[in-house]
Design a protein around this motif. Structure first.
Motif, mmCIF file in Angstrom:
data_model
loop_
_atom_site.group_PDB
_atom_site.id
_atom_site.type_symbol
_atom_site.label_atom_id
_atom_site.label_comp_id
_atom_site.label_asym_id
_atom_site.label_seq_id
_atom_site.Cartn_x
_atom_site.Cartn_y
_atom_site.Cartn_z
ATOM 1 N N PRO A 118 57.126 59.630 82.567
ATOM 2 C CA PRO A 118 58.261 58.775 82.222
ATOM 3 C C PRO A 118 59.495 59.518 81.726
ATOM 4 N N THR A 119 59.338 60.759 81.227
ATOM 5 C CA THR A 119 60.500 61.496 80.735
ATOM 6 C C THR A 119 61.064 62.454 81.776
ATOM 7 N N GLN A 120 60.461 62.462 82.969
ATOM 8 C CA GLN A 120 60.952 63.333 84.046
ATOM 9 C C GLN A 120 62.348 62.883 84.463
ATOM 10 N N GLU A 121 63.161 63.815 84.907
ATOM 11 C CA GLU A 121 64.487 63.438 85.368
ATOM 12 C C GLU A 121 64.374 62.428 86.507
ATOM 13 N N ARG A 122 65.283 61.454 86.513
ATOM 14 C CA ARG A 122 65.223 60.358 87.484
ATOM 15 C C ARG A 122 65.411 60.850 88.914
ATOM 16 N N ARG A 123 66.063 61.967 89.081
ATOM 17 C CA ARG A 123 66.314 62.463 90.433
ATOM 18 C C ARG A 123 65.011 62.713 91.174
ATOM 19 N N LEU A 124 64.036 63.337 90.509
ATOM 20 C CA LEU A 124 62.754 63.601 91.153
ATOM 21 C C LEU A 124 62.037 62.304 91.503
ATOM 22 N N GLN A 125 62.132 61.307 90.640
ATOM 23 C CA GLN A 125 61.516 60.013 90.897
ATOM 24 C C GLN A 125 62.071 59.395 92.178
ATOM 25 N N VAL A 126 63.389 59.459 92.344
ATOM 26 C CA VAL A 126 64.033 58.911 93.539
ATOM 27 C C VAL A 126 63.670 59.736 94.779
ATOM 28 N N VAL A 127 63.698 61.061 94.649
ATOM 29 C CA VAL A 127 63.408 61.930 95.786
ATOM 30 C C VAL A 127 61.997 61.692 96.314
ATOM 31 N N LEU A 128 61.014 61.621 95.417
ATOM 32 C CA LEU A 128 59.634 61.417 95.855
ATOM 33 C C LEU A 128 59.445 60.022 96.449
ATOM 34 N N GLY A 129 60.126 59.021 95.901
ATOM 35 C CA GLY A 129 60.043 57.675 96.467
ATOM 36 C C GLY A 129 60.619 57.615 97.870
ATOM 37 N N VAL A 130 61.782 58.234 98.068
ATOM 38 C CA VAL A 130 62.412 58.265 99.387
ATOM 39 C C VAL A 130 61.554 59.061 100.368
ATOM 40 N N LEU A 131 61.013 60.181 99.908
ATOM 41 C CA LEU A 131 60.159 61.012 100.768
ATOM 42 C C LEU A 131 58.932 60.235 101.227
ATOM 43 N N ALA A 132 58.296 59.512 100.299
ATOM 44 C CA ALA A 132 57.092 58.743 100.637
ATOM 45 C C ALA A 132 57.411 57.628 101.630
ATOM 46 N N GLY A 133 58.475 56.871 101.356
ATOM 47 C CA GLY A 133 58.842 55.795 102.268
ATOM 48 C C GLY A 133 59.199 56.306 103.653
ATOM 49 N N SER A 134 59.930 57.420 103.703
ATOM 50 C CA SER A 134 60.315 58.006 104.991
ATOM 51 C C SER A 134 59.096 58.514 105.756
ATOM 52 N N ALA A 135 58.147 59.097 105.015
ATOM 53 C CA ALA A 135 56.948 59.649 105.659
ATOM 54 C C ALA A 135 56.112 58.566 106.321
ATOM 55 N N VAL A 136 55.871 57.476 105.607
ATOM 56 C CA VAL A 136 55.025 56.430 106.169
ATOM 57 C C VAL A 136 55.742 55.715 107.321
ATOM 58 N N PHE A 137 57.069 55.618 107.241
ATOM 59 C CA PHE A 137 57.823 54.996 108.333
ATOM 60 C C PHE A 137 57.756 55.859 109.590
ATOM 61 N N ALA A 138 57.939 57.180 109.420
ATOM 62 C CA ALA A 138 57.910 58.073 110.577
ATOM 63 C C ALA A 138 56.509 58.178 111.162
ATOM 64 N N ALA A 139 55.492 58.123 110.297
ATOM 65 C CA ALA A 139 54.111 58.341 110.740
ATOM 66 C C ALA A 139 53.662 57.321 111.777
ATOM 67 N N VAL A 140 54.132 56.088 111.654
ATOM 68 C CA VAL A 140 53.652 55.042 112.554
ATOM 69 C C VAL A 140 54.163 55.244 113.982
ATOM 70 N N TYR A 141 55.199 56.059 114.150
ATOM 71 C CA TYR A 141 55.756 56.300 115.479
ATOM 72 C C TYR A 141 55.227 57.593 116.107
ATOM 73 N N LEU A 142 54.320 58.267 115.400
ATOM 74 C CA LEU A 142 53.773 59.525 115.882
ATOM 75 C C LEU A 142 52.318 59.361 116.291
ATOM 76 N N PRO A 143 51.807 60.241 117.163
ATOM 77 C CA PRO A 143 50.361 60.270 117.404
ATOM 78 C C PRO A 143 49.634 60.513 116.082
ATOM 79 N N VAL A 144 48.434 59.970 115.956
ATOM 80 C CA VAL A 144 47.704 60.034 114.685
ATOM 81 C C VAL A 144 47.535 61.462 114.190
ATOM 82 N N GLY A 145 47.286 62.400 115.117
ATOM 83 C CA GLY A 145 47.093 63.786 114.716
ATOM 84 C C GLY A 145 48.290 64.369 113.994
ATOM 85 N N PHE A 146 49.506 63.947 114.369
ATOM 86 C CA PHE A 146 50.719 64.407 113.687
ATOM 87 C C PHE A 146 51.054 63.527 112.485
#
Length: 264
Positions: free
Chosen positions: A56-84
């Motif tokens: 909870p005391t971590q800088e907010r920037r990291l919180q936003v970066v990891l949230g954006v990274l996670a959302g982007s990853a799962v969105f991109a993953a569905v358009y790729l072959p499972v192995g990738f």
């Protein structure tokens, strides 16, 4: 506990639940890119909440970066072959593990669950259609709603008072019964066989495990809600913790038993 206290949060819960049902139903109905964006947004926000819980005391920037990274990853993953897709789904957990100063393992485990859950839901909608996505959602919702009302109406012994003081065995068992009825209705209308009743109850149990795991994690971190994004429900993790357990479980068992049962 008085009757007023038992039902004090009902109005806010119902209003928020109706809003979520409308948004979720629209996403499921349209499917495709619309559903993918919705799921990716939910996953990203849940990881954002998770970082806020474990650090909870971590800088907010990291919180936003990891949230954006996670959302982007799962969105991109569905358009790729499972192995990738698989390494892409695991990457945000490892990135956060290397950046956080403490509670790294908790972050890693829950982030993997969140992204696999989102990927699993998109796979169900894309590959199996609206009907089976609705079945999964209905099992989780009925488990939660029936358990909520039964627990407050009947009370009785607590399920795990040290972690989740409001949960009772009566509500837990009632959730299984409700999920079984959902399975019965779908088995009659789809012709997949009565095994679906047992699968539905197992999915119900998995959703409760997801709920329990999230409650235990929050208790360990000393927080009540994952955030205050949803009035009456807390945060997205508080609302979708059951779906985490259910969809990850379905993703796993689907590889072994064939799904739907009787047709796979």
């Amino acid at each position: 506990m008085s009757d007023t206290e038992k039902w004090s949060d009902l109005t806010a819960r119902v209003a928020s639940a109706l809003a979520m049902v409308v948004v979720g139903a629209a996403g499921i109905w349209f499917g495709g890119h619309v559903f993918h964006v919705l799921v990716a947004l939910i996953c990203g926000l849940m990881v954002w909440e998770l970082v806020g819980i474990v650090r909870p005391t971590q800088e907010r920037r990291l919180q936003v970066v990891l949230g954006v990274l996670a959302g982007s990853a799962v969105f991109a993953a569905v358009y790729l072959p499972v192995g990738f897709a698989l390494p892409l789904l695991l990457a945000p957990a490892l990135v956060g593990f290397g950046q956080l100063e403490r509670n790294r393992t908790v972050y890693m485990i829950f982030t993997v669950m969140i992204l696999l859950s989102g990927f699993g839901m998109m796979q169900v909608r894309d590959d199996m259609g609206v009907g089976w996505m609705l079945w999964l959602v209905m099992v989780v919702i009925v488990t939660d709603v029936v358990g909520y009302f039964a627990g407050r109406a009947f009370g009785g012994p607590k399920f795990w008072p040290a972690v989740s003081p409001k949960k009772t065995w009566s509500g837990t068992a009632a959730g299984w019964v409700g999920a079984g009825l959902v399975g019965l209705i779908f088995s009659i209308n789809t012709g997949v066989g009565l095994q679906l009743i047992g699968v539905s109850i197992a999915i119900s149990m998995a959703s409760q495990m997801g709920d329990i795991a999230e409650s235990a994690m929050k208790r360990k971190m000393g927080v009540k809600d994952s955030s205050n994004l949803i009035p009456g429900h807390g945060g997205l993790m508080d609302r979708f913790d059951g779906m985490l357990g259910a969809s990850v479980f379905l993703l796993i068992i689907g590889q072994f038993i064939g799904f739907p049962p009787g047709m796979g």
